[in-house]
Design a protein around this motif. Structure first.
Motif, PDB file in Angstrom:
ATOM      1  N   ARG A   1      62.730  31.670  34.089  1.00 24.26           N
ATOM      2  CA  ARG A   1      62.099  31.267  35.264  1.00 24.26           C
ATOM      3  C   ARG A   1      60.531  32.015  35.600  1.00 24.26           C
ATOM      4  O   ARG A   1      60.195  32.383  36.643  1.00 24.26           O
ATOM      5  CB  ARG A   1      62.882  31.505  36.507  1.00 24.26           C
ATOM      6  CG  ARG A   1      64.150  30.743  36.518  1.00 24.26           C
ATOM      7  CD  ARG A   1      65.326  31.439  37.462  1.00 24.26           C
ATOM      8  NE  ARG A   1      64.781  31.167  38.769  1.00 24.26           N
ATOM      9  CZ  ARG A   1      65.230  30.171  39.324  1.00 24.26           C
ATOM     10  NH1 ARG A   1      65.855  29.096  38.813  1.00 24.26           N
ATOM     11  NH2 ARG A   1      64.921  29.783  40.522  1.00 24.26           N
ATOM     12  N   MET A   2      59.903  32.069  34.399  1.00 22.70           N
ATOM     13  CA  MET A   2      58.324  32.587  34.438  1.00 22.70           C
ATOM     14  C   MET A   2      57.592  31.625  33.923  1.00 22.70           C
ATOM     15  O   MET A   2      57.890  30.811  32.850  1.00 22.70           O
ATOM     16  CB  MET A   2      58.548  34.045  34.082  1.00 22.70           C
ATOM     17  CG  MET A   2      59.374  35.013  34.435  1.00 22.70           C
ATOM     18  SD  MET A   2      59.416  36.603  33.329  1.00 22.70           S
ATOM     19  CE  MET A   2      57.834  37.130  33.525  1.00 22.70           C
ATOM     20  N   GLY A   3      56.240  31.425  34.338  1.00 26.24           N
ATOM     21  CA  GLY A   3      55.223  30.690  34.024  1.00 26.24           C
ATOM     22  C   GLY A   3      53.862  31.210  33.836  1.00 26.24           C
ATOM     23  O   GLY A   3      53.751  32.354  34.671  1.00 26.24           O
ATOM     24  N   THR A   4      53.085  30.746  33.072  1.00 26.25           N
ATOM     25  CA  THR A   4      51.645  31.097  33.072  1.00 26.25           C
ATOM     26  C   THR A   4      50.795  30.015  33.152  1.00 26.25           C
ATOM     27  O   THR A   4      51.003  29.023  32.054  1.00 26.25           O
ATOM     28  CB  THR A   4      51.236  32.119  31.765  1.00 26.25           C
ATOM     29  OG1 THR A   4      52.167  33.321  31.898  1.00 26.25           O
ATOM     30  CG2 THR A   4      49.592  32.487  31.857  1.00 26.25           C
ATOM     31  N   VAL A   5      49.839  29.771  33.779  1.00 22.78           N
ATOM     32  CA  VAL A   5      49.049  28.822  33.905  1.00 22.78           C
ATOM     33  C   VAL A   5      47.403  29.372  34.148  1.00 22.78           C
ATOM     34  O   VAL A   5      47.213  30.132  34.435  1.00 22.78           O
ATOM     35  CB  VAL A   5      49.115  27.893  35.399  1.00 22.78           C
ATOM     36  CG1 VAL A   5      48.016  27.054  35.594  1.00 22.78           C
ATOM     37  CG2 VAL A   5      50.689  27.683  35.458  1.00 22.78           C
ATOM     38  N   LYS A   6      46.815  28.529  32.984  1.00 24.68           N
ATOM     39  CA  LYS A   6      45.385  28.922  32.775  1.00 24.68           C
ATOM     40  C   LYS A   6      44.588  28.221  33.826  1.00 24.68           C
ATOM     41  O   LYS A   6      44.621  26.790  33.896  1.00 24.68           O
ATOM     42  CB  LYS A   6      44.739  28.616  31.270  1.00 24.68           C
ATOM     43  CG  LYS A   6      43.313  29.142  31.216  1.00 24.68           C
ATOM     44  CD  LYS A   6      43.027  28.942  29.980  1.00 24.68           C
ATOM     45  CE  LYS A   6      43.459  29.931  29.075  1.00 24.68           C
ATOM     46  NZ  LYS A   6      42.960  31.477  29.418  1.00 24.68           N
ATOM     47  N   VAL A   7      44.020  28.771  34.479  1.00 26.57           N
ATOM     48  CA  VAL A   7      43.215  28.005  35.660  1.00 26.57           C
ATOM     49  C   VAL A   7      41.759  28.613  35.919  1.00 26.57           C
ATOM     50  O   VAL A   7      41.362  29.666  35.509  1.00 26.57           O
ATOM     51  CB  VAL A   7      43.747  28.377  37.111  1.00 26.57           C
ATOM     52  CG1 VAL A   7      43.863  29.622  37.679  1.00 26.57           C
ATOM     53  CG2 VAL A   7      43.266  27.258  38.159  1.00 26.57           C
ATOM     54  N   ALA A   8      40.743  27.580  36.257  1.00 22.87           N
ATOM     55  CA  ALA A   8      39.383  27.997  36.358  1.00 22.87           C
ATOM     56  C   ALA A   8      38.890  27.434  37.662  1.00 22.87           C
ATOM     57  O   ALA A   8      39.227  26.453  38.281  1.00 22.87           O
ATOM     58  CB  ALA A   8      38.604  27.523  35.413  1.00 22.87           C
ATOM     59  N   ALA A   9      38.005  28.070  38.235  1.00 17.45           N
ATOM     60  CA  ALA A   9      37.302  27.669  39.491  1.00 17.45           C
ATOM     61  C   ALA A   9      35.784  28.220  39.705  1.00 17.45           C
ATOM     62  O   ALA A   9      35.746  29.173  39.167  1.00 17.45           O
ATOM     63  CB  ALA A   9      38.056  28.121  40.805  1.00 17.45           C
ATOM     64  N   ASP A  10      35.131  27.644  40.470  1.00 18.92           N
ATOM     65  CA  ASP A  10      33.645  28.119  40.595  1.00 18.92           C
ATOM     66  C   ASP A  10      33.620  28.864  41.950  1.00 18.92           C
ATOM     67  O   ASP A  10      33.882  28.379  43.051  1.00 18.92           O
ATOM     68  CB  ASP A  10      32.487  27.200  40.768  1.00 18.92           C
ATOM     69  CG  ASP A  10      32.679  26.274  39.355  1.00 18.92           C
ATOM     70  OD1 ASP A  10      33.210  26.824  38.355  1.00 18.92           O
ATOM     71  OD2 ASP A  10      31.956  25.091  39.229  1.00 18.92           O
ATOM     72  N   PHE A  11      33.308  30.285  41.974  1.00 19.31           N
ATOM     73  CA  PHE A  11      33.029  30.912  42.999  1.00 19.31           C
ATOM     74  C   PHE A  11      31.455  31.143  43.058  1.00 19.31           C
ATOM     75  O   PHE A  11      30.912  32.059  42.342  1.00 19.31           O
ATOM     76  CB  PHE A  11      33.739  32.443  42.842  1.00 19.31           C
ATOM     77  CG  PHE A  11      35.133  32.400  42.935  1.00 19.31           C
ATOM     78  CD1 PHE A  11      35.798  33.048  44.127  1.00 19.31           C
ATOM     79  CD2 PHE A  11      35.856  31.869  42.058  1.00 19.31           C
ATOM     80  CE1 PHE A  11      37.176  32.962  44.074  1.00 19.31           C
ATOM     81  CE2 PHE A  11      37.376  31.935  42.038  1.00 19.31           C
ATOM     82  CZ  PHE A  11      38.106  32.447  42.966  1.00 19.31           C
ATOM     83  N   GLY A  12      31.012  30.575  44.185  1.00 19.46           N
ATOM     84  CA  GLY A  12      29.539  30.522  44.435  1.00 19.46           C
ATOM     85  C   GLY A  12      28.953  30.008  43.214  1.00 19.46           C
ATOM     86  O   GLY A  12      27.675  30.493  43.035  1.00 19.46           O
TER      87      GLY A  12
END
Length: 319
Positions: free
Chosen positions: A100-111
């Motif tokens: 019941r564990m997971g890892t998600v690679k995510v990206a976002a732009d900050f400024g």
């Protein structure tokens, strides 16, 4: 019988409509709970982007010990400086682990600057939760009575005597309780990385004199030499220079304006809250001599001093 069969068919259709089709995306059961780990991370970042602090925290597994900096007001200051945009999932990872564990690679732009990280999640009951929905900043060297770090503020709030603070990832507004200092980060922060490093981060503040501080240092030097001009003593109080002529009559000195144009400031010493000043200074002086005559000359030497920025106004000491 036909009427009864029609009722049964209607009930089956109704159940199918309200139970959903078990799609992989969106929210479980059509409600507000994201259906997948990737959806949870996306919803969390969207809540940050929207300036909704409570909603962002609702996607976290742990409850923060303090919410002083986890408010809508602070979050909106963060996104006003660094808007969070272009949220995307790079890798959904393994969401069907028996642990019941997971890892998600995510990206976002900050400024406008991209940050990415492997965000860890845990399934709590039937919902995926981020292991870290906020960042704990461990504060070092802020509890002392002296030094620039003891003046550090975060979003205008003094950090002195605090062991740690909780913040959302993104822009951190650093400042100082000392009017003469400006604060910046030594290194560019990677906002999302702290979420994948156990949720702990450290501040790396760099202190320097602001315009007001530089002007105050210059004024401290100027005022010291002005003290010479106000006195007729051979060794004026508060004046960096003195008249060493053995035949000069005490109380007859007339000090002229000093040329301090070549005096420069050295590095600001954070631990001592001081800066050095040095450079050649020429100061004219006229004095009566014991034989009844008048002597004119100049005191011409390299001036050395230290300015204490803990004082208001800053205090100059000379060597």
């Amino acid at each position: 019988m036909a009427a009864a069969a029609a009722v049964v068919v209607a009930l089956v259709v109704a159940v199918a409509l309200f139970s959903g089709s078990g799609s992989e995306g969106g929210t479980a059961g059509g409600g507000d709970t994201p259906a997948t780990a990737a959806d949870t991370v996306t919803a969390y970042l969207q809540a940050l982007s929207d300036g909704d602090a409570d909603k962002a925290l609702s996607f976290g597994k742990a409850e923060p010990s303090s919410k002083d900096f986890l408010t809508d007001d602070i979050l909106r200051k963060q996104i006003a400086k660094q808007p969070i945009t272009n949220i995307r999932v790079l890798d959904k990872g393994d969401e069907k682990s028996p642990l019941r564990m997971g890892t998600v690679k995510v990206a976002a732009d900050f400024g406008g600057k991209t940050s990415e990280a492997d965000v860890r999640l845990t399934k709590v009951d039937d919902a995926w939760k981020l292991d870290n929905a906020f960042v704990r900043i461990a504060l070092r060297n802020v509890s002392g009575d002296e030094g620039a770090e003891s003046t550090l503020t975060l979003f205008g709030e003094p950090l002195k005597d605090k062991e740690s603070v909780n913040v959302f990832p993104g822009f951190q507004q650093l400042g100082s309780t000392n009017d003469y200092l400006e604060v910046s980060q030594l290194a560019d922060a990677a906002p999302l990385q702290a979420l994948s490093f156990g949720g702990t981060s450290f501040l790396q503040p760099k202190f320097d004199l602001n315009d007001k501080g530089q002007q105050a240092v210059q004024s401290a030097v100027s005022d010291a030499f002005t003290a010479c001009e106000r006195s007729h003593a051979l060794n004026p109080p508060g004046c960096p220079y003195k008249m060493d002529r053995p035949d000069a009559v005490e109380g007859t000195a007339n000090w002229g304006p000093a040329d301090i144009s070549q005096v420069k400031m050295g590095l600001f010493l954070e631990y001592a809250m001081t800066t050095t000043v040095d450079g050649p200074v020429v100061m004219p002086v006229t004095v009566q001599t014991v034989d009844g005559g008048t002597a004119s000359g100049k005191v011409d030497k390299v001036f050395f001093g230290t300015v204490d920025l803990t004082k208001k106004p800053p205090a100059l000491t000379t060597k």
